[in-house]
Structure formats: C-alpha cells, structure tokens
Design a protein around this motif. Sequence first.
Motif, PDB file in Angstrom:
ATOM      1  N   TRP A   1     -23.972  34.965  23.361  1.00 48.72           N
ATOM      2  CA  TRP A   1     -24.432  35.426  21.808  1.00 48.72           C
ATOM      3  C   TRP A   1     -24.818  36.967  21.720  1.00 48.72           C
ATOM      4  O   TRP A   1     -25.173  37.640  22.550  1.00 48.72           O
ATOM      5  N   GLU A   2     -24.267  37.325  20.471  1.00 50.40           N
ATOM      6  CA  GLU A   2     -24.750  38.707  20.091  1.00 50.40           C
ATOM      7  C   GLU A   2     -25.058  38.521  18.567  1.00 50.40           C
ATOM      8  O   GLU A   2     -24.447  37.817  17.722  1.00 50.40           O
TER       9      GLU A   2
ATOM     10  N   HIS B   1     -25.451  48.018  14.371  1.00 50.09           N
ATOM     11  CA  HIS B   1     -26.344  47.400  15.253  1.00 50.09           C
ATOM     12  C   HIS B   1     -26.438  46.203  15.812  1.00 50.09           C
ATOM     13  O   HIS B   1     -25.925  45.321  15.400  1.00 50.09           O
ATOM     14  N   ARG B   2     -26.564  46.220  17.404  1.00 51.85           N
ATOM     15  CA  ARG B   2     -26.238  45.039  18.127  1.00 51.85           C
ATOM     16  C   ARG B   2     -27.649  44.467  18.934  1.00 51.85           C
ATOM     17  O   ARG B   2     -28.193  45.685  19.414  1.00 51.85           O
ATOM     18  N   TRP B   3     -27.756  43.371  19.097  1.00 52.50           N
ATOM     19  CA  TRP B   3     -28.610  42.842  20.186  1.00 52.50           C
ATOM     20  C   TRP B   3     -28.171  41.657  20.840  1.00 52.50           C
ATOM     21  O   TRP B   3     -27.459  40.951  20.169  1.00 52.50           O
ATOM     22  N   ASN B   4     -28.207  41.749  22.176  1.00 53.86           N
ATOM     23  CA  ASN B   4     -27.834  40.499  23.046  1.00 53.86           C
ATOM     24  C   ASN B   4     -29.107  39.648  22.880  1.00 53.86           C
ATOM     25  O   ASN B   4     -30.142  39.801  22.239  1.00 53.86           O
TER      26      ASN B   4
ATOM     27  N   ARG C   1     -40.101  29.442  14.783  1.00 57.09           N
ATOM     28  CA  ARG C   1     -40.414  30.733  15.356  1.00 57.09           C
ATOM     29  C   ARG C   1     -38.886  31.756  15.429  1.00 57.09           C
ATOM     30  O   ARG C   1     -37.929  31.111  15.549  1.00 57.09           O
ATOM     31  N   GLY C   2     -39.069  33.004  14.938  1.00 59.38           N
ATOM     32  CA  GLY C   2     -37.923  33.869  14.813  1.00 59.38           C
ATOM     33  C   GLY C   2     -38.593  35.238  14.526  1.00 59.38           C
ATOM     34  O   GLY C   2     -39.746  35.596  14.668  1.00 59.38           O
ATOM     35  N   VAL C   3     -37.404  36.069  14.670  1.00 58.68           N
ATOM     36  CA  VAL C   3     -37.429  37.378  14.217  1.00 58.68           C
ATOM     37  C   VAL C   3     -37.499  37.665  12.750  1.00 58.68           C
ATOM     38  O   VAL C   3     -36.508  37.244  11.901  1.00 58.68           O
ATOM     39  N   SER C   4     -38.258  38.419  12.006  1.00 58.75           N
ATOM     40  CA  SER C   4     -38.344  39.021  10.841  1.00 58.75           C
ATOM     41  C   SER C   4     -37.362  39.722  10.477  1.00 58.75           C
ATOM     42  O   SER C   4     -36.969  40.559  11.462  1.00 58.75           O
TER      43      SER C   4
ATOM     44  N   GLU D   1     -32.328  41.155  24.361  1.00 58.20           N
ATOM     45  CA  GLU D   1     -33.122  42.109  23.404  1.00 58.20           C
ATOM     46  C   GLU D   1     -33.494  41.266  22.331  1.00 58.20           C
ATOM     47  O   GLU D   1     -34.727  41.802  21.705  1.00 58.20           O
ATOM     48  N   PHE D   2     -32.635  40.505  21.773  1.00 63.26           N
ATOM     49  CA  PHE D   2     -33.341  39.927  20.564  1.00 63.26           C
ATOM     50  C   PHE D   2     -34.498  38.942  20.416  1.00 63.26           C
ATOM     51  O   PHE D   2     -35.408  39.323  19.672  1.00 63.26           O
ATOM     52  N   THR D   3     -34.543  38.243  21.536  1.00 63.57           N
ATOM     53  CA  THR D   3     -35.878  37.555  21.753  1.00 63.57           C
ATOM     54  C   THR D   3     -36.921  38.139  22.408  1.00 63.57           C
ATOM     55  O   THR D   3     -38.095  37.803  22.512  1.00 63.57           O
ATOM     56  N   SER D   4     -36.559  39.630  22.902  1.00 64.79           N
ATOM     57  CA  SER D   4     -37.922  40.434  23.150  1.00 64.79           C
ATOM     58  C   SER D   4     -38.495  41.191  21.947  1.00 64.79           C
ATOM     59  O   SER D   4     -39.444  41.885  21.897  1.00 64.79           O
TER      60      SER D   4
END
Lengths: 196, 271
Positions: A45-46, A56-59, A89-92, A62-65
């Motif tokens: 997943w990316e 901009h990229r997150w794996n 739950r998630g990232v804003s 990285e994303f869940t941190s």
Amino acid sequence: MSFITRGFSGCSRERDERLPPGQTLVQDFPVLSAGPTPEVDTAEWEFTIRTESSVHRWNWDEFTSLAIDDVDTDIHCVTHWSKLGTSWRGVSLDTLFEQVETEQEYVMAHSYGGYTTNVPLDELLDGKAWVAFEFDGEPLEPEHGGPARLLVPHLYFWKSAKWVRGLVMMEQDEPGFWEQNGYHLHGDPWTEERYW
Amino acid sequence: MSDAATGTTAPAPAPSAALLAVPRSGWHVATVASTRRETPNASRIELEVDGWPGNAAGQHLDVRLTAPDGYTATRSYSIASSGAGTRVTIAVDKLPDGEVSPYLVDEVRAGDMLEVHGPLGAFFVWAPDAADAAAAGEARPVQLIAGGSGVVPLYAMAEAHGAAHDLTSFRLLYSVRSPDDVYFADELRRLAEASAALQLDLVYTRRSPAGWPTPPARITREVLEAAVIPAAERPRVFVCGSTGFVERVADWLVELGHDARSIRTERYGGT
Ligand SMILES: Cc1cc2nc3c(=O)[nH]c(=O)nc-3n(C[C@H](O)[C@H](O)[C@H](O)COP(=O)(O)OP(=O)(O)OC[C@H]3O[C@@H](n4cnc5c(N)ncnc54)[C@H](O)[C@@H]3O)c2cc1C
C-alpha cells in the motif's frame, strides 16, 4: 409535488433530526461498490498526494505513524441509508496537507481498482476529512474500503473513496468515476445532491 | 510503483459507453397500471410513468412513499424493462420485516400513484449498440449472474438482447431457492428458446425440480466455474443480488482469472 401514498403508513420510526431528507436509519453497514472488492496488501500500500509541482508519498508504516484522530460521525449513503454515531480512526487531511504546497483548488481521489471521485480541496480541510483505516475499533474491512478509505462524512458516502491510494490536485473541478455515471458533482446530503 | 494517483498508468474502469445515451434523471409521478404475483414472495408492478424519458437495460429507479403524517421512505428498485416509452416494470421481493417491500408486494394495486426518481445508474447497463461489433466478430461475450431478485436488471439486459436480435453471446446463471421462485420464468424460457445466442443456467438452492441432476445447494466456486463463460474468453460480467451473494461471486470470479475491471456489480443490501 409530494403526495400521500395510499395505504402506506411506514414503520413508526423515531424521527431523528440528525437524519438528512430521504434517508433511512440502518444498524448494519450496507455496501455500494461498482465491481469486485479489491484485495490490497498493506505491505504494498502507498498513499500519494500529487500537486502541480511535486508528489508526496507515504507507505503504510509511515502513514500509520502520523498523528491519528478518533472520529465520531454520522454517515449518509446516496442509496438512502444512514448510520449515526459511527467511530473511525485515521489521519486528518489537515495533517497530510501540512507538508503540501498547492495553488490548485480541486482534488481527484484515486482508488485501488481504478475508481475516482472529485472533491473541492476546501471541503477536505479544517477537520472535515480523514484517511481512515479503523472502523469500530477494528482494521477497516476490504468490503468497506480497507485497508484505508477517504472519510468525508459531510458529503454522501461515495465521496469517501474506498481503497484510496492517492489524491491528485486539479486546476478545475472534473467528474470522477461515480459522477460520470450519474452521481452529483458535489453530493451534499442535506440538500439531496444525489444525482445530476 | 507508478499509479493513477501520479497520473500515469492504471486506467479507471472505462466510463460507460452509454453515458451520453442515458437520459437525465428526475422525479416523476407513476400510476400503477397492473400488479401480479411474480413468485410466492414477490410481485411484478407495471408503472405508467408520466414524462419518463426511457431507460437503458440495467438501470434502476427510486420509489418514494409518503405516509399521512408526512413521513417518507425511499428505496431503489431495478427496472425490468428498457427502451423508449413510459411503461416501466419493476419486481419486488418481500423482506419479512421490511418497511417498503411488504407494501409494494402486498398492498399496492392498479390505479395507485407512486413517486419515482430515475432512471438512475449509468454503469450497470448493457446496450445492444454492440450489434455491429457482434457482426464483425469483435463483441465480447456477456455473462449475467443473478441471485434471487437480482435477476431483475439482468432480465432487462437479456430481453433487450433478444429484442435487438443481438448476436453477442449471452449466458445467464441464475441462483434461486426453488422452481417457484424464478422471476420472469416464462419470459426467460421463451428468450432462450428464441435465440441461440442466449443460454440460461439455473441453480436451485433449497428445492430443485423433480429429476434435476444435482441436489439443491448454494452456489460454490466449482459450480460457478462450470457454468460461466471462461475467463479466457474475456466476457463482460454483470453480477446482481444481495450484498453477500455479489461479494462471494465477484471474489470467486477474480480468483478464476476474470479481469476485475470486466466485472460490474449491483449490491441490493442484506448479507
Ligand atoms: C440499486 C438497487 C436496486 C435494487 N433493486 C431491487 C429489485 O429490483 N427488487 C427488490 O426486491 N429489491 C431491490 N433492491 C433492494 C431494495 O432497495 C430494498 O432494500 C428492499 O426492498 C428492502 O426494503 P424494505 O424497506 O422492505 O426493508 P428495510 O426496512 O429497508 O430493511 C429490512 C432489513 O432487511 C435488510 N435488507 C435490506 N435489503 C436486503 C436484501 N436485499 N436482502 C436481505 N436483507 C436485506 C436491511 O438491512 C434491514 O435489516 C435494490 C437495491 C438497490 C440498492
């Protein structure tokens, strides 16, 4: 033009003012998808945000941190069901866009499986949208968009792109997959922007 | 990885070819022209819809009912008919504790008026405009897979295929509880008899007809594999039924090598 339907009384359900017009409260979690449910491995997943000048990229790790929000919200599907008080739950998107410079005002959300949906950027910022990966305390199931979906609860739920993989900034608003196939460009449940 | 989000590869599912041909949706007043029992648990309702712009095979509409106290309930129903004209047929299965379906199945009668919104959905559609391609040997075969009332939009496709004398190879796999539960039974039989291009395969889940070669059972991956157009022939596939049925079948199709982008689904709800 509404008129009374002969012989129909309806279940004597509580009218809840959190329910937008034309919506029915459900306890289960119906599914609106146009094809098979894609299986997406978090190892591959990316998530990307592409602007006019950069990507901009997150794996997954990285994303869940990133800073994670608890979100309690009502959700409304264009197929006339609503769920009240769901927890996610998630990232804003505010967190994600902290690192992003762009002049462009429209966003196309892209999903694994190829689906797309369009949303204006200002409808995603200021605490209005997340990339969510947990529902009701559990990892989000593939049927409901897992490993991660966009969560834009103030719009009809097809805008909360399942299996989301990235956002592409756009100069102008353009219809995504769902909008090309009949759903409204904007999708406000309170004014019943269901179809065009 | 290069991906759609970076604007390079991974094409979205092709926007529906029928997109521009599909008429705009809107609210209409429908008068019930006739109703009849379709199965012991379902009714067929024929509507005369004022101002209906016609619809493509596979589309649906929303029905809105209003109670005397102003309470409204809206549900989606697939359209069993297609083409121009203001006559529209739906078929509704009664859910025991449902709010709207028992009303439509048991209470509605000729002369009643309903509000309908449509036609809706431009993706889960089939149009016989592929006739030229079929003649040129280019059309991909079409596999329809229905669970219970999910046959409604697929019947519309099979009917449109027959009416257009379309040569595209069509196959309908239809899972039902028992022989009594087959929707459009006579029509489907006639369509299959009239056209060599349509093949009908029934799977009975609770009770099969006398002398049927296999005992009643839910569809399995093996049954599916044996009864659908093989992935190698690159069929376009339409799957419709309860959410659980569609999820299972679509997952198996992908496992059997069908391209996910060739599989279009309509999930009715439930599990
Ligand atoms: C695009 C679309 C097309 C549809 N076309 C048809 C059609 O052609 N014919 C038809 O009969 N129905 C069709 N449906 C289903 C229909 O919209 C209603 O959901 C159904 O009639 C039940 O409504 P109700 O008010 O009776 O039940 P409700 O009061 O809404 O629900 C009763 C309970 O049954 C559950 N439930 C809802 N749907 C199902 C289901 N399909 N199977 C099992 N449990 C369910 C609900 O979650 C709820 O718990 C379609 C749905 C969609 C989204």
